[in-house]
Design a protein around this motif. Sequence first.
Motif, PDB file in Angstrom:
ATOM      1  N   HIS A 118       0.836  -1.198   0.000  1.00  0.00           N
ATOM      2  CA  HIS A 118       0.000   0.000   0.000  1.00  0.00           C
ATOM      3  C   HIS A 118       0.876   1.255   0.000  1.00  0.00           C
ATOM      4  O   HIS A 118       0.659   2.181  -0.797  1.00  0.00           O
ATOM      5  CB  HIS A 118      -0.891  -0.038   1.244  1.00  0.00           C
ATOM      6  N   PHE A 119       1.887   1.260   0.850  1.00  0.00           N
ATOM      7  CA  PHE A 119       2.810   2.396   0.941  1.00  0.00           C
ATOM      8  C   PHE A 119       3.590   2.589  -0.356  1.00  0.00           C
ATOM      9  O   PHE A 119       3.682   3.698  -0.886  1.00  0.00           O
ATOM     10  CB  PHE A 119       3.774   2.159   2.110  1.00  0.00           C
ATOM     11  N   LEU A 120       4.145   1.505  -0.881  1.00  0.00           N
ATOM     12  CA  LEU A 120       4.930   1.605  -2.114  1.00  0.00           C
ATOM     13  C   LEU A 120       4.056   2.076  -3.278  1.00  0.00           C
ATOM     14  O   LEU A 120       4.487   2.889  -4.099  1.00  0.00           O
ATOM     15  CB  LEU A 120       5.562   0.255  -2.442  1.00  0.00           C
ATOM     16  N   GLY A 121       2.846   1.561  -3.349  1.00  0.00           N
ATOM     17  CA  GLY A 121       1.952   1.966  -4.431  1.00  0.00           C
ATOM     18  C   GLY A 121       1.625   3.449  -4.377  1.00  0.00           C
ATOM     19  O   GLY A 121       1.688   4.149  -5.393  1.00  0.00           O
ATOM     20  N   ILE A 122       1.313   3.948  -3.194  1.00  0.00           N
ATOM     21  CA  ILE A 122       0.972   5.367  -3.049  1.00  0.00           C
ATOM     22  C   ILE A 122       2.148   6.251  -3.435  1.00  0.00           C
ATOM     23  O   ILE A 122       1.997   7.248  -4.149  1.00  0.00           O
ATOM     24  CB  ILE A 122       0.513   5.653  -1.604  1.00  0.00           C
ATOM     25  N   HIS A 123       3.349   5.876  -3.003  1.00  0.00           N
ATOM     26  CA  HIS A 123       4.502   6.760  -3.218  1.00  0.00           C
ATOM     27  C   HIS A 123       5.218   6.521  -4.559  1.00  0.00           C
ATOM     28  O   HIS A 123       6.295   7.075  -4.778  1.00  0.00           O
ATOM     29  CB  HIS A 123       5.453   6.670  -2.035  1.00  0.00           C
ATOM     30  N   SER A 124       4.587   5.750  -5.421  1.00  0.00           N
ATOM     31  CA  SER A 124       5.034   5.751  -6.818  1.00  0.00           C
ATOM     32  C   SER A 124       4.854   7.144  -7.402  1.00  0.00           C
ATOM     33  O   SER A 124       5.508   7.511  -8.378  1.00  0.00           O
ATOM     34  CB  SER A 124       4.224   4.745  -7.634  1.00  0.00           C
ATOM     35  N   LEU A 125       3.970   7.935  -6.780  1.00  0.00           N
ATOM     36  CA  LEU A 125       3.714   9.306  -7.237  1.00  0.00           C
ATOM     37  C   LEU A 125       5.003  10.121  -7.269  1.00  0.00           C
ATOM     38  O   LEU A 125       5.174  10.978  -8.139  1.00  0.00           O
ATOM     39  CB  LEU A 125       2.696   9.976  -6.313  1.00  0.00           C
ATOM     40  N   GLN A 126       5.909   9.860  -6.325  1.00  0.00           N
ATOM     41  CA  GLN A 126       7.184  10.565  -6.317  1.00  0.00           C
ATOM     42  C   GLN A 126       8.270   9.811  -7.095  1.00  0.00           C
ATOM     43  O   GLN A 126       9.046  10.415  -7.842  1.00  0.00           O
ATOM     44  CB  GLN A 126       7.690  10.753  -4.879  1.00  0.00           C
ATOM     45  N   LEU A 127       8.321   8.509  -6.931  1.00  0.00           N
ATOM     46  CA  LEU A 127       9.478   7.752  -7.397  1.00  0.00           C
ATOM     47  C   LEU A 127       9.546   7.599  -8.913  1.00  0.00           C
ATOM     48  O   LEU A 127      10.632   7.693  -9.503  1.00  0.00           O
ATOM     49  CB  LEU A 127       9.496   6.375  -6.717  1.00  0.00           C
ATOM     50  N   ILE A 128       8.426   7.376  -9.572  1.00  0.00           N
ATOM     51  CA  ILE A 128       8.464   7.195 -11.024  1.00  0.00           C
ATOM     52  C   ILE A 128       8.841   8.494 -11.745  1.00  0.00           C
ATOM     53  O   ILE A 128       9.709   8.483 -12.624  1.00  0.00           O
ATOM     54  CB  ILE A 128       7.128   6.615 -11.542  1.00  0.00           C
ATOM     55  N   PRO A 129       8.264   9.656 -11.397  1.00  0.00           N
ATOM     56  CA  PRO A 129       8.736  10.899 -12.026  1.00  0.00           C
ATOM     57  C   PRO A 129      10.194  11.212 -11.722  1.00  0.00           C
ATOM     58  O   PRO A 129      10.884  11.838 -12.534  1.00  0.00           O
ATOM     59  CB  PRO A 129       7.808  11.969 -11.426  1.00  0.00           C
ATOM     60  N   LEU A 130      10.697  10.772 -10.560  1.00  0.00           N
ATOM     61  CA  LEU A 130      12.113  10.981 -10.255  1.00  0.00           C
ATOM     62  C   LEU A 130      13.009  10.255 -11.252  1.00  0.00           C
ATOM     63  O   LEU A 130      14.102  10.733 -11.575  1.00  0.00           O
ATOM     64  CB  LEU A 130      12.423  10.512  -8.831  1.00  0.00           C
ATOM     65  N   VAL A 131      12.542   9.109 -11.740  1.00  0.00           N
ATOM     66  CA  VAL A 131      13.298   8.396 -12.773  1.00  0.00           C
ATOM     67  C   VAL A 131      13.397   9.245 -14.031  1.00  0.00           C
ATOM     68  O   VAL A 131      14.474   9.396 -14.624  1.00  0.00           O
ATOM     69  CB  VAL A 131      12.634   7.032 -13.096  1.00  0.00           C
ATOM     70  N   ALA A 132      12.272   9.828 -14.440  1.00  0.00           N
ATOM     71  CA  ALA A 132      12.259  10.675 -15.643  1.00  0.00           C
ATOM     72  C   ALA A 132      13.152  11.900 -15.462  1.00  0.00           C
ATOM     73  O   ALA A 132      13.906  12.271 -16.378  1.00  0.00           O
ATOM     74  CB  ALA A 132      10.836  11.103 -15.969  1.00  0.00           C
ATOM     75  N   LEU A 133      13.090  12.530 -14.299  1.00  0.00           N
ATOM     76  CA  LEU A 133      13.922  13.703 -14.036  1.00  0.00           C
ATOM     77  C   LEU A 133      15.408  13.320 -14.005  1.00  0.00           C
ATOM     78  O   LEU A 133      16.263  14.063 -14.500  1.00  0.00           O
ATOM     79  CB  LEU A 133      13.519  14.346 -12.713  1.00  0.00           C
ATOM     80  N   GLY A 134      15.704  12.156 -13.432  1.00  0.00           N
ATOM     81  CA  GLY A 134      17.085  11.676 -13.413  1.00  0.00           C
ATOM     82  C   GLY A 134      17.618  11.422 -14.811  1.00  0.00           C
ATOM     83  O   GLY A 134      18.780  11.739 -15.120  1.00  0.00           O
ATOM     84  N   LEU A 135      16.777  10.872 -15.678  1.00  0.00           N
ATOM     85  CA  LEU A 135      17.186  10.618 -17.061  1.00  0.00           C
ATOM     86  C   LEU A 135      17.426  11.923 -17.818  1.00  0.00           C
ATOM     87  O   LEU A 135      18.337  12.006 -18.662  1.00  0.00           O
ATOM     88  CB  LEU A 135      16.121   9.779 -17.775  1.00  0.00           C
ATOM     89  N   ILE A 136      16.632  12.951 -17.515  1.00  0.00           N
ATOM     90  CA  ILE A 136      16.844  14.259 -18.149  1.00  0.00           C
ATOM     91  C   ILE A 136      18.210  14.818 -17.754  1.00  0.00           C
ATOM     92  O   ILE A 136      18.952  15.356 -18.579  1.00  0.00           O
ATOM     93  CB  ILE A 136      15.714  15.226 -17.755  1.00  0.00           C
ATOM     94  N   LEU A 137      18.567  14.668 -16.494  1.00  0.00           N
ATOM     95  CA  LEU A 137      19.878  15.136 -16.035  1.00  0.00           C
ATOM     96  C   LEU A 137      21.007  14.325 -16.663  1.00  0.00           C
ATOM     97  O   LEU A 137      22.034  14.883 -17.083  1.00  0.00           O
ATOM     98  CB  LEU A 137      19.951  15.055 -14.507  1.00  0.00           C
TER      99      LEU A 137
END
Length: 300
Positions: free
Chosen positions: A198-217
């Motif tokens: 439940h916790f991991l699913g909810i906080h995908s909201l932060q973690l998945i976009p962080l992957v995209a931002l990391g790839l941009i960098l």
Amino acid sequence: MLVLIGIVGALFDDRQLLGHPIWMKPLKFSISFAAYCVTLAWFLSLQTKARRLGWWMGTFVALGIAAELAIIVGQVAVRGRQLHFNQSTPTDTLFHDLMATTIYVVYIAVFVIAVQLLFDKPGDKALRWSIRLALGTTLVGMLLGSLMFRATPAQERAIAATGREDFFGAHSVGVEDGGPGMPITGWSTQGGDLRIGHFLGIHSLQLIPLVALGLILLARRFPVLRPEGPRTALVWIAAAAYAGLVWLTIWQAQRGESLVHPGQSTLLAAGSLLTATTVASLAVLVRARRTTLASASFRK
């Protein structure tokens, strides 16, 4: 503000509930909601269409979460009573039902925002898809909380014998709530714990976009990541891997297995997920590198 209050309470209030400091639950929820709201506010700032509707949905989320935090503090820290699953008295049932209502309000508002951003096209393609996938995964993660609101075998026996039960549902599987748990999170170290997925699913909201931002960098340094195509593919792979991790923790919990004591089946599934993610990522990078080299040769 509530994070600071929770820290002070955890340090100086020695009361406990289910074997944990009584202020730990308000503290954890306030940190979690703060991260959730900041991320969702950023998503809303990227909207290019129906911004007024997005503003109203964000307002409903804020009001729902504010109400939920007030309920948590009131029931747990002030009254010193268990909130989740507690139907011991009319007042306990009222707090329990009010919290469920606020969650439905937040869920519907986030769902509307997800639908809006599904048809909106703000910014970079990889970042767009990371936001859409994150919202979809977080909605599933919120729904996973419903798995806890089912009667345990002991509760079913009590209901059959007496016609009622003061507590309906549980975080843990295979053991009673309130047993030995991990520091801070309180996740069970002796049995399964449905809060993890439940916790991991909810906080995908932060973690998945962080992957995209990391790839941009990283794209600034590695030419292979500069096109949108490879980065978008890697975002999809990361989102699929994360969804697999959420499923894995729920599957593990439902078998009554603690996160810190994984069995052979869990380790095999985790290894397979890691291998598939690695192979898929390498395949995308190799193909992107070939395309980059071919383009460079063509220009020469």
